[in-house]
Design a protein around this motif. Structure first.
Motif, mmCIF file in Angstrom:
data_model
loop_
_atom_site.group_PDB
_atom_site.id
_atom_site.type_symbol
_atom_site.label_atom_id
_atom_site.label_comp_id
_atom_site.label_asym_id
_atom_site.label_seq_id
_atom_site.Cartn_x
_atom_site.Cartn_y
_atom_site.Cartn_z
ATOM 1 N N LEU A 64 1.801 -6.874 -11.774
ATOM 2 C CA LEU A 64 2.594 -6.855 -10.553
ATOM 3 C C LEU A 64 1.726 -6.520 -9.339
ATOM 4 C CD1 LEU A 64 5.832 -5.080 -11.848
ATOM 5 C CD2 LEU A 64 5.448 -7.524 -11.499
ATOM 6 N N GLY A 65 0.838 -5.576 -9.485
ATOM 7 C CA GLY A 65 -0.064 -5.215 -8.393
ATOM 8 C C GLY A 65 -0.970 -6.361 -7.996
ATOM 9 N N PHE A 66 -1.526 -7.046 -8.983
ATOM 10 C CA PHE A 66 -2.409 -8.177 -8.678
ATOM 11 C C PHE A 66 -1.627 -9.330 -8.049
ATOM 12 C CE2 PHE A 66 -5.071 -6.395 -12.314
ATOM 13 C CZ PHE A 66 -5.872 -5.658 -11.444
ATOM 14 N N LEU A 67 -0.391 -9.514 -8.470
ATOM 15 C CA LEU A 67 0.458 -10.523 -7.831
ATOM 16 C C LEU A 67 0.721 -10.164 -6.373
ATOM 17 C CD1 LEU A 67 3.026 -11.259 -10.660
ATOM 18 C CD2 LEU A 67 1.526 -12.936 -9.577
ATOM 19 N N ALA A 68 0.972 -8.894 -6.108
ATOM 20 C CA ALA A 68 1.207 -8.449 -4.728
ATOM 21 C C ALA A 68 -0.034 -8.696 -3.872
ATOM 22 C CB ALA A 68 1.599 -6.975 -4.705
ATOM 23 N N ILE A 69 -1.195 -8.432 -4.421
ATOM 24 C CA ILE A 69 -2.446 -8.690 -3.691
ATOM 25 C C ILE A 69 -2.571 -10.180 -3.378
ATOM 26 C CG2 ILE A 69 -4.972 -8.709 -3.884
ATOM 27 C CD1 ILE A 69 -4.679 -6.107 -5.571
ATOM 28 N N ASN B 228 0.001 0.307 -1.491
ATOM 29 C CA ASN B 228 -0.045 1.423 -2.441
ATOM 30 C C ASN B 228 -0.851 1.081 -3.686
ATOM 31 O OD1 ASN B 228 1.475 2.941 -0.693
ATOM 32 N ND2 ASN B 228 3.398 2.616 -1.770
ATOM 33 N N PHE B 229 -0.745 -0.150 -4.140
ATOM 34 C CA PHE B 229 -1.505 -0.563 -5.323
ATOM 35 C C PHE B 229 -3.007 -0.598 -5.019
ATOM 36 C CE2 PHE B 229 -3.390 -3.687 -8.227
ATOM 37 C CZ PHE B 229 -3.021 -3.124 -9.437
ATOM 38 N N VAL B 230 -3.374 -1.163 -3.889
ATOM 39 C CA VAL B 230 -4.788 -1.287 -3.535
ATOM 40 C C VAL B 230 -5.412 0.071 -3.238
ATOM 41 C CG1 VAL B 230 -6.372 -2.162 -1.753
ATOM 42 C CG2 VAL B 230 -4.651 -3.670 -2.735
ATOM 43 N N PRO C 164 5.266 0.919 -7.738
ATOM 44 C CA PRO C 164 6.515 1.698 -7.781
ATOM 45 C C PRO C 164 7.297 1.426 -9.063
ATOM 46 C CG PRO C 164 6.656 -0.072 -6.163
ATOM 47 C CD PRO C 164 5.250 -0.063 -6.668
ATOM 48 N N ASN C 165 7.812 2.489 -9.652
ATOM 49 C CA ASN C 165 8.573 2.377 -10.902
ATOM 50 C C ASN C 165 9.835 1.544 -10.747
ATOM 51 O OD1 ASN C 165 6.756 4.018 -12.229
ATOM 52 N ND2 ASN C 165 7.895 5.896 -11.784
ATOM 53 N N THR C 166 10.370 1.490 -9.545
ATOM 54 C CA THR C 166 11.649 0.811 -9.329
ATOM 55 C C THR C 166 11.501 -0.676 -9.004
ATOM 56 O OG1 THR C 166 11.599 1.484 -7.012
ATOM 57 C CG2 THR C 166 12.779 2.926 -8.559
ATOM 58 N N ALA C 167 10.299 -1.140 -8.688
ATOM 59 C CA ALA C 167 10.100 -2.548 -8.307
ATOM 60 C C ALA C 167 9.826 -3.379 -9.552
ATOM 61 C CB ALA C 167 8.950 -2.671 -7.320
#
Length: 168
Positions: A34-39, A132-134, A140-143
């Motif tokens: 999810l973090g890499f997708l957000a990036i 926040n990920f970077v 986030p636990n809720t996303a």
């Protein structure tokens, strides 16, 4: 390059992850995806915004195009909604900022009336999640994955609003 082409890499990555994400037993690994997708999504937004600004500036005047390239070359990380309005679009005049506000209002109303959620909130959430990920290494636990996909699509619509506003 048309700004829409900037979305291709993130779209391809999402398509790949669609087949993988549900089978991931580990929440930590899922959060990394999810973090890499957000990036990927936010990078596509940054590049698309630059493309729109450069195209608009070039069409106005060659010198303005050069000035825009020097000013917006380091746009990275400065694409919150407030930055887009106050720092980027407003640089070209209130007329374009007003157009953007009208386009975004229309997109927001369409999304809310069709019960797809808020374009503005989704876009803002994705920018925050990526930040926040970077910078903190946390997701986030809720996303959820679905939240991320919706936010990404809403963000693409917000970028299209910029494009429609930044026309001669």
């Amino acid at each position: 390059m048309p700004f829409e082409d900037r979305f291709n890499l993130a779209d391809d990555y999402l398509e790949h992850v669609d087949g993988v994400i549900t089978g991931l037993p580990d929440d930590f690994i899922r959060s990394r995806y999810l973090g890499f997708l957000a990036i990927s999504a936010v990078t596509a937004y940054e590049l698309a915004i630059k493309d729109i600004i450069y195209r608009f500036s070039d069409q106005k005047h060659r010198a303005l195009g050069e000035l825009a390239r020097s000013r917006f070359e380091r746009l990275n990380g400065q694409i919150k909604l407030s930055d887009i309005r106050k720092r980027h679009i407003f640089s070209f005049g209130k007329k374009y900022c007003d157009r953007f506000d009208r386009e975004l209002k229309s997109a927001e109303e369409a999304a809310l009336s069709s019960r797809q959620g808020s374009v503005k909130s989704s876009y803002g959430n994705l920018i925050i999640w990526r930040h926040n990920f970077v910078h903190e290494g946390v997701w986030p636990n809720t996303a959820t994955y679905g939240d991320l996909k919706t936010a990404y699509e809403h963000g693409k619509e917000l970028i299209r609003c910029i494009d429609r506003a930044m026309r001669r």
